[in-house]
Design an enzyme around this catalytic site. Structure first.
Site, mmCIF file in Angstrom:
data_model
loop_
_atom_site.group_PDB
_atom_site.id
_atom_site.type_symbol
_atom_site.label_atom_id
_atom_site.label_comp_id
_atom_site.label_asym_id
_atom_site.label_seq_id
_atom_site.Cartn_x
_atom_site.Cartn_y
_atom_site.Cartn_z
ATOM 1 N N LYS A 174 -46.440 -25.383 15.661
ATOM 2 C CA LYS A 174 -46.630 -24.374 14.597
ATOM 3 C C LYS A 174 -48.105 -24.288 14.269
ATOM 4 C CE LYS A 174 -45.537 -25.081 10.046
ATOM 5 N NZ LYS A 174 -44.851 -24.835 8.783
HETATM 6 C C1 5RP Z 1 -47.206 -27.317 5.479
HETATM 7 C C2 5RP Z 1 -46.136 -26.690 6.255
HETATM 8 C C3 5RP Z 1 -45.468 -25.440 5.757
HETATM 9 O O1 5RP Z 1 -44.140 -25.487 6.133
HETATM 10 C C4 5RP Z 1 -46.144 -24.254 6.365
HETATM 11 O O2 5RP Z 1 -47.414 -24.117 5.867
HETATM 12 C C5 5RP Z 1 -45.310 -22.939 6.359
HETATM 13 O O3 5RP Z 1 -45.302 -22.332 5.193
HETATM 14 P P1 5RP Z 1 -46.199 -21.100 4.758
HETATM 15 O O4 5RP Z 1 -45.668 -19.907 5.510
HETATM 16 O O5 5RP Z 1 -45.964 -21.031 3.272
HETATM 17 O O6 5RP Z 1 -47.643 -21.391 5.138
HETATM 18 O O7 5RP Z 1 -45.820 -27.150 7.312
HETATM 19 O O8 5RP Z 1 -47.897 -28.250 6.252
#
Ligand code: 5RP
Length: 262
Positions: A174
């Site tokens: 991610k």
């Molecule tokens: C923090 C995370 C969150 O899940 C991620 O940031 C996703 O959320 P957003 O779309 O609010 O940024 O992993 O480390």
């Protein structure tokens, strides 16, 4: 690839189009009671039917999610620093693989902090977790965290982080969308999903989703731009229509506006 691992990944990244809408509600693990996520039970009840999987911590899973829930779980297993600490990169593994299996997780998620003070520890954590998780066919989602330094979100830095995650054996990564996102996707051998980041207006968040998918992302792991919207159900449906329905950002936003007028 081992059958169990493949099967778990296909619960998350849908095989019919190789795309996913993951709902992120793990923010409390370092942010505490984040605005509009004060009551995660309500958020889950409202949005779970519109996502392919949900990313959260074991505490929120146990206390706020009905055990009859069938949406796949992506369990956050790293943590150890809060937003008021000096260094967000100082994380360790906080939830074991055994516990993740007991909670019937479909994947585990942990952060890596490339270029930060605790880079080395976070990368070794990733290598160790991949070793352990693969013994049980458990996929690992590596989160390329940028801490408070949002300016790090450029293609050079994110390519570096995503590629290192893939080299260490993560199964999904991610990251954040950035200009020249194709460079990030093309140099990474595992599926990439994008976080939404801090709340922006819905039109911009849908454009970001579209641009990421168009550049080769396998989907989103989105939180604040969904549940901090005044219209979270309509927003997740609009995101979904881009990820799984091939809608353009304009079409999705037009449908979002029509839906909120009803
Ligand atoms: C923090 C995370 C969150 O899940 C991620 O940031 C996703 O959320 P957003 O779309 O609010 O940024 O992993 O480390």
């Amino acid at each position: 690839m081992d059958w169990g691992l493949k099967n778990r990944i296909s619960r998350i990244i849908k095989p019919h189009d190789n795309k996913t809408v993951m709902l992120a509600i793990d923010h409390g693990y370092f942010l505490g009671p984040t605005e509009k996520l004060e009551n995660p039970r309500k958020t889950v009840q409202q949005l779970e039917k519109f996502c392919d999987s949900i990313m959260l911590t074991r505490g929120i899973l146990r206390t706020s999610v009905n055990a009859k829930f069938i949406t796949p779980i992506v369990l956050r297993i790293s943590g150890g620093s809060s937003i008021i600490s000096n260094d967000l990169s100082n994380e360790k593994i906080t939830t074991s693989i055994k516990e993740s299996i007991r909670l019937n997780a479909s994947a585990v998620a942990m952060s890596i902090f490339v270029g930060a003070k605790y880079e080395h520890n976070s990368l070794i954590n990733l290598g160790n977790i991949v070793n352990e998780a693969e013994e049980y066919g458990m996929p690992v989602l590596a989160v390329t965290a940028v801490g408070k330094e949002l300016e790090k979100r450029d293609a050079r830095y994110l390519s570096l982080s995503c590629r290192i995650a893939a080299e260490f054996g993560a199964h999904i990564v991610k990251t954040y969308y950035c200009d020249n996102f194709e460079k990030v996707v093309n140099s990474c051998s595992i599926p990439i999903i994008i976080a939404g980041g801090p709340k922006i207006n819905e039109q911009k968040a849908l454009q970001l989703t579209y641009d990421a998918i168009n550049a080769g992302a396998s989907g989103v792991d989105m939180g604040r731009n969904i549940w901090q919207s005044d219209h979270p159900i309509e927003m997740i449906k609009a995101v979904r229509s881009i990820v799984h329905g091939n809608k353009s950002a304009n079409e999705a936003y037009k449908n979002f506006k029509l839906a909120i007028q009803d």
